[in-house]
Write an enzyme that holds these catalytic residues in place. Sequence first.
Site, PDB file in Angstrom:
ATOM      1  N   HIS A 121      26.255 -61.244 -18.614  1.00  0.00           N
ATOM      2  CA  HIS A 121      25.486 -60.006 -18.949  1.00  0.00           C
ATOM      3  C   HIS A 121      24.528 -60.546 -20.073  1.00  0.00           C
ATOM      4  O   HIS A 121      24.700 -61.412 -20.784  1.00  0.00           O
ATOM      5  CB  HIS A 121      26.515 -59.127 -19.766  1.00  0.00           C
ATOM      6  CG  HIS A 121      25.976 -57.796 -20.179  1.00  0.00           C
ATOM      7  ND1 HIS A 121      25.207 -57.337 -21.001  1.00  0.00           N
ATOM      8  CD2 HIS A 121      26.046 -56.558 -19.427  1.00  0.00           C
ATOM      9  CE1 HIS A 121      25.020 -56.107 -21.129  1.00  0.00           C
ATOM     10  NE2 HIS A 121      25.482 -55.517 -20.145  1.00  0.00           N
ATOM     11  N   ASP A 198      33.552 -63.179 -23.289  1.00  0.00           N
ATOM     12  CA  ASP A 198      33.211 -61.927 -23.116  1.00  0.00           C
ATOM     13  C   ASP A 198      34.353 -61.014 -22.653  1.00  0.00           C
ATOM     14  O   ASP A 198      34.540 -61.230 -21.432  1.00  0.00           O
ATOM     15  CB  ASP A 198      31.948 -61.842 -22.668  1.00  0.00           C
ATOM     16  CG  ASP A 198      31.451 -60.571 -22.407  1.00  0.00           C
ATOM     17  OD1 ASP A 198      32.112 -59.535 -22.580  1.00  0.00           O
ATOM     18  OD2 ASP A 198      30.236 -60.441 -22.016  1.00  0.00           O
ATOM     19  N   GLN A 201      34.565 -56.548 -19.677  1.00  0.00           N
ATOM     20  CA  GLN A 201      35.259 -55.869 -18.505  1.00  0.00           C
ATOM     21  C   GLN A 201      36.345 -56.465 -18.102  1.00  0.00           C
ATOM     22  O   GLN A 201      36.993 -56.070 -17.307  1.00  0.00           O
ATOM     23  CB  GLN A 201      34.352 -56.517 -17.153  1.00  0.00           C
ATOM     24  CG  GLN A 201      32.756 -56.255 -17.510  1.00  0.00           C
ATOM     25  CD  GLN A 201      32.551 -54.538 -17.064  1.00  0.00           C
ATOM     26  OE1 GLN A 201      33.487 -53.815 -16.651  1.00  0.00           O
ATOM     27  NE2 GLN A 201      31.553 -54.073 -17.374  1.00  0.00           N
ATOM     28  N   LYS A 224      34.454 -48.723 -23.134  1.00  0.00           N
ATOM     29  CA  LYS A 224      34.863 -49.224 -21.684  1.00  0.00           C
ATOM     30  C   LYS A 224      36.231 -49.226 -21.219  1.00  0.00           C
ATOM     31  O   LYS A 224      36.805 -49.483 -20.199  1.00  0.00           O
ATOM     32  CB  LYS A 224      34.370 -50.543 -21.436  1.00  0.00           C
ATOM     33  CG  LYS A 224      32.866 -50.826 -21.074  1.00  0.00           C
ATOM     34  CD  LYS A 224      32.343 -52.124 -20.707  1.00  0.00           C
ATOM     35  CE  LYS A 224      31.106 -52.649 -21.137  1.00  0.00           C
ATOM     36  NZ  LYS A 224      29.869 -51.755 -20.089  1.00  0.00           N
ATOM     37  N   CYS A 364      21.962 -55.632 -16.353  1.00  0.00           N
ATOM     38  CA  CYS A 364      21.699 -56.351 -17.493  1.00  0.00           C
ATOM     39  C   CYS A 364      22.162 -57.975 -17.067  1.00  0.00           C
ATOM     40  O   CYS A 364      22.779 -58.302 -17.937  1.00  0.00           O
ATOM     41  CB  CYS A 364      22.803 -56.001 -18.487  1.00  0.00           C
ATOM     42  SG  CYS A 364      22.310 -54.245 -19.071  1.00  0.00           S
TER      43      CYS A 364
HETATM   44  N1  PMP Z   1      29.393 -58.176 -21.417  1.00  0.00           N
HETATM   45  C1  PMP Z   1      29.615 -57.422 -20.182  1.00  0.00           C
HETATM   46  C2  PMP Z   1      30.357 -58.345 -19.251  1.00  0.00           C
HETATM   47  C3  PMP Z   1      29.500 -56.211 -20.022  1.00  0.00           C
HETATM   48  O1  PMP Z   1      29.766 -55.657 -18.783  1.00  0.00           O
HETATM   49  C4  PMP Z   1      28.767 -55.347 -21.021  1.00  0.00           C
HETATM   50  C5  PMP Z   1      28.432 -53.871 -20.711  1.00  0.00           C
HETATM   51  N2  PMP Z   1      28.006 -53.623 -19.613  1.00  0.00           N
HETATM   52  C6  PMP Z   1      28.478 -55.928 -22.335  1.00  0.00           C
HETATM   53  C7  PMP Z   1      28.870 -57.104 -22.345  1.00  0.00           C
HETATM   54  C8  PMP Z   1      27.935 -55.028 -23.446  1.00  0.00           C
HETATM   55  O2  PMP Z   1      28.825 -54.149 -23.857  1.00  0.00           O
HETATM   56  P1  PMP Z   1      27.957 -53.134 -25.030  1.00  0.00           P
HETATM   57  O3  PMP Z   1      26.975 -52.630 -24.242  1.00  0.00           O
HETATM   58  O4  PMP Z   1      29.348 -52.090 -24.963  1.00  0.00           O
HETATM   59  O5  PMP Z   1      27.690 -53.830 -26.126  1.00  0.00           O
END
Ligand code: PMP
Length: 409
Positions: A121, A198, A201, A224, A364
């Site tokens: 991401h 990270d 997910q 999430k 993203c």
């Molecule tokens: N890493 C991953 C794998 C994600 O899916 C996301 C959210 N889509 C993020 C980081 C970022 O999370 P946040 O927007 O809650 O900071």
Amino acid sequence: MIDAEKIRQDFPVLEQIVNDEPLVYLDNAATTQKPKAVLEALQHYYETDNANVHRGVHTLAERATADFEAAREKVRAFINAKSTKEILFTRGTTTSLNWVAQFARQILQPNDEIVISIMEHHSNLVPWQQAAQATGATLKFVYLTENGELDMNDLRAKITDKTKFVSITQVSNVLGTINPVKEIGQIAHEHGAYMVVDGAQSTPHMAIDVEDMNADFFAFSGHKMLGPTGIGVLYGKEELLNTFEPIEFGGEMIDFVYEDHSTWTELPWKFEAGTPNIAGAIALGAAIDYINTIGISEIHAHEQELLNYVVPKLRAIDGLTIYGPTDNSKRGGVISFNLAGLHPHDVATALDMEGVAVRAGHHCAQPLINKLNTEVGATARASFYIYNTKADCDKLVDALLKTKEFFNV
Ligand code: PMP
């Protein structure tokens, strides 16, 4: 086994009609809906306990502090960290990963290397790009096999004695791929590098044990996993956190302040400058309680069951391509797909007309999408959570068939 029909009743938002159809919410990788228990925790905090934490001696301040710190303990237990000193509250995964990349800047030297994967991401990519640019370190990418899994041979070649940080997602938000982060951490450690995971997910969907994983840092977001937005967590090993300087400075994080210098308070507060998201942390604690009553392993099994049910039905749709692992056991409850001849934005809009909420775009993860050769640089994505049912899966499949018919593709 999970009774998703019963669980749905705890989620007021799911009881609505969207475009004349009952809502089918399949955008859980973006954010999850909130059960009444979480909404009540927010309401209760503001109605009865609202006060600033740590400083006050009055009753409300003591209650707010006790509940805030109790939430930290719930997080600690949920990911099996050794101590609450290792649990830092942040705004979310993005802030958590930015902090780690800021820690990295404190030690990176020119010629050092950072290794991430092409499926990251942007929040686990751009902070490292910035850290590399600021320090003269080099950012290296691990690429994927044809199946959308990490190429472990490439990973072993990329991680060398020059590597100082390895930062990899445990589950891809695009492909759903579950990565062997424990094994990757072992390789990183053999080369003297820190392992950053990270967990945005993974934490909502599978049991996390940071001790067993032996990650040096682990990041995730409350929203999430049924919690509110604006609250997240950075786990860091206590001995490591002690070696890094804080990223933000101000109230709450100091021990003594003199005119010419200051000293820092102990972990975890050393990193938590300013008034934290108290209500958010307490409500995240309520979300963890809710997940625990259902059971994280049951949640994972439920999502696997939904995947096994829906993936063959999706694959049977003429012109539909699913990205990522073919073996469902290597995938979290995330399915990125495209329908030949249609832009995923049109697919998502058509599905919305049927009450089905999915996401479309680059999620993203632009460098990954570029590698997927999707023609349009985007995919549609359906993602599951505890309240999704086989009926939701059927609705998705039906709505896709209607979409094909409507656009005549
Ligand atoms: N890493 C991953 C794998 C994600 O899916 C996301 C959210 N889509 C993020 C980081 C970022 O999370 P946040 O927007 O809650 O900071």
